[in-house]
Design a protein around this motif. Structure first.
Motif, mmCIF file in Angstrom:
data_model
loop_
_atom_site.group_PDB
_atom_site.id
_atom_site.type_symbol
_atom_site.label_atom_id
_atom_site.label_comp_id
_atom_site.label_asym_id
_atom_site.label_seq_id
_atom_site.Cartn_x
_atom_site.Cartn_y
_atom_site.Cartn_z
ATOM 1 N N SER A 120 70.261 5.843 42.826
ATOM 2 C CA SER A 120 70.193 7.236 42.375
ATOM 3 C C SER A 120 70.091 7.346 40.867
ATOM 4 O O SER A 120 69.734 8.409 40.342
ATOM 5 C CB SER A 120 71.423 8.009 42.874
ATOM 6 N N HIS A 121 70.386 6.265 40.140
ATOM 7 C CA HIS A 121 70.277 6.295 38.678
ATOM 8 C C HIS A 121 68.820 6.291 38.219
ATOM 9 O O HIS A 121 68.540 6.553 37.054
ATOM 10 C CB HIS A 121 71.011 5.102 38.070
ATOM 11 N N THR A 124 63.709 10.393 39.017
ATOM 12 C CA THR A 124 62.778 10.843 37.988
ATOM 13 C C THR A 124 62.428 12.326 38.099
ATOM 14 O O THR A 124 61.715 12.853 37.240
ATOM 15 C CB THR A 124 61.473 10.026 38.043
ATOM 16 N N THR A 126 62.653 15.889 37.302
ATOM 17 C CA THR A 126 63.185 16.422 36.049
ATOM 18 C C THR A 126 63.508 17.906 36.159
ATOM 19 O O THR A 126 62.916 18.635 36.955
ATOM 20 C CB THR A 126 62.174 16.229 34.901
ATOM 21 N N ARG A 157 67.154 15.445 37.148
ATOM 22 C CA ARG A 157 67.758 14.910 35.933
ATOM 23 C C ARG A 157 67.287 15.727 34.732
ATOM 24 O O ARG A 157 66.092 15.979 34.578
ATOM 25 C CB ARG A 157 67.358 13.445 35.754
ATOM 26 N N THR A 158 68.231 16.148 33.912
ATOM 27 C CA THR A 158 67.873 16.890 32.706
ATOM 28 C C THR A 158 67.336 15.930 31.655
ATOM 29 O O THR A 158 67.614 14.726 31.700
ATOM 30 C CB THR A 158 69.085 17.643 32.144
ATOM 31 N N GLY A 162 72.170 13.533 32.605
ATOM 32 C CA GLY A 162 72.436 12.955 33.906
ATOM 33 C C GLY A 162 71.914 13.820 35.031
ATOM 34 O O GLY A 162 71.236 14.822 34.809
ATOM 35 N N PRO A 163 72.221 13.445 36.266
ATOM 36 C CA PRO A 163 71.750 14.216 37.416
ATOM 37 C C PRO A 163 72.472 15.546 37.531
ATOM 38 O O PRO A 163 73.625 15.678 37.133
ATOM 39 C CB PRO A 163 72.083 13.302 38.602
ATOM 40 N N CYS A 164 71.758 16.518 38.050
ATOM 41 C CA CYS A 164 72.352 17.812 38.313
ATOM 42 C C CYS A 164 71.743 18.367 39.600
ATOM 43 O O CYS A 164 70.730 17.851 40.093
ATOM 44 C CB CYS A 164 72.169 18.775 37.148
ATOM 45 N N ASP A 210 74.690 18.257 33.810
ATOM 46 C CA ASP A 210 74.940 16.847 33.485
ATOM 47 C C ASP A 210 76.293 16.332 33.993
ATOM 48 O O ASP A 210 76.713 15.243 33.629
ATOM 49 C CB ASP A 210 74.853 16.593 31.969
#
Length: 367
Positions: A120-121, A124, A126, A157-158, A162-164, A210
């Motif tokens: 999950s890291h 892409t 956005t 991802r912003t 981080g992910p949101c 984030d």
């Protein structure tokens, strides 16, 4: 607060009776919602039952044990409902939770990408600020039930962050879905999502910007518990069909179940199911008690154990019935592929073994 053991037994019995009585999935969803089963884990203030993942897992397991799982429960009330209940604004809770609890509203969950499956890291997709709102862009794959849900909770991802999590309406301009042809025929279809400049209002963001990683795993741990419940229920269904057949199918003047070569594998399957159920119950309790770290470990192990038990049980059930195990009449052949979904989704068994070896045993990472 989770229910007492006697209440859980009563819940199991009531849900099992419903699953045996109502066979059409859409009708079953509607009835389960009316009876409060779909929102048993959601807050009472928003139309839920005030329980936890413990109760919701019981509901899914018992429905699956009748051969009629409502797979969308893994996503709509378990992931999305939990995340909104814990991190959503008051307006989001009022807008979504009563409908999710009653089954009137349904929500999908979009995280997996072509180049970011278990990692999950590497997401892409956005999310960039534009005025007072957001613009989303990216692709998702293997997103369940998008054709039957009102919205999708999308992980993005912003820029530089981080992910949101965002709630995207199914009819949002630029939000397109394409069915993925699958050999596995379950109650939910799989889709690829294309998000091309999907413009969202500011209040589409769930929780803090984030801070989504913590919020993300608040939904993923229940997903693993619910997948375990799904697998356990189907394993129980297959075992029940095999045991009934072994009791009544007579060869050489005695039921085939009298032969240890038939009886012992079925007994072993029952033991494996019960052991996996204990771990599933433990994972659900830890999550409901707020033990995030303990729940993460237990949820992964529960999902692993339940998936393995289900695959072995279904295989043995088919072998017990012989040729009949592959007929439509007995309903076991379709489970051969269905239970294998639990081995690969939402996380593969190999990644679970990585998790246990790294986080539990302290062994070095290989990646």
């Amino acid at each position: 607060m989770s229910a007492a053991p006697t209440e859980l037994r009563d819940l199991r019995a009531a849900v099992a009776a419903l699953g045996a009585r109502v066979r059409d999935p859409e009708e079953l969803w509607t009835e389960a919602g009316k009876l409060g089963y779909l929102g048993v884990n959601l807050p009472v203030a928003y139309g839920g039952g005030g329980g936890g993942i413990t109760e919701l897992a019981v509901v899914l397991e018992e429905l699956a044990a009748t051969g009629n799982p409502l797979t969308l429960m893994v996503v709509s009330p378990a992931i999305c409902g939990t995340v909104i209940a814990r991190f959503g604004t008051e307006a989001q809770r009022r807008a979504w939770l009563p409908g999710l609890a009653s089954g009137r509203l349904r929500m999908s969950f979009g995280i997996t990408e072509p180049e970011a499956g278990s990692n999950s890291h590497r997401i892409t997709t956005t999310a960039r600020r534009e005025g007072d709102g957001w613009v989303l862009g990216g692709r998702k794959v293997f997103i369940s039930g998008v054709d039957r849900t009102d919205a999708t909770m999308v992980v993005a991802r912003t820029e530089g962050g981080g992910p949101c999590l965002f709630v995207v309406d199914r009819d949002a301009p630029g939000f397109r879905r394409t069915p993925i042809p699958m050999e596995v025929h379950g109650d939910l279809r799989q889709f690829e999502l294309d998000l091309e400049d999907v413009r969202l209002p500011a209040d589409a963001l769930v929780g803090a910007q984030d801070a989504g990683l913590r919020q993300l795993f608040a939904g993923l741990n229940p997903e693993r518990v619910m997948t375990a419940a799904f697998a356990l229920g189907l394993a129980r269904y297959a075992l029940g069909r095999a045991v009934d057949y072994a009791r009544t199918r007579a060869v050489w003047d005695r039921p085939i179940g009298a032969h240890q070569a038939v009886a012992h594998p079925l007994a072993r399957a029952h033991i494996e199911i019960e052991l996996a159920r204990l771990m599933t119950e433990r994972a659900a309790r830890l999550y409901d008690d707020g033990d995030e770290a303990g729940a993460g470990e237990a949820a992964n192990m529960a999902k692993y154990a339940a998936a393995e038990a289900a695959v072995r049980t279904v295989d043995q059930a088919v072998h017990t019935l012989g040729g009949n195990g592959l007929t439509t009449e007995y309903g076991l052949a379709a489970l051969i592929t269905a239970v294998r979904v639990a081995r690969v989704a939402p996380v593969s068994r190999e990644m679970i073994l990585n998790y246990v070896s790294h986080h539990t045993l302290g062994l070095p990472r290989s990646y």
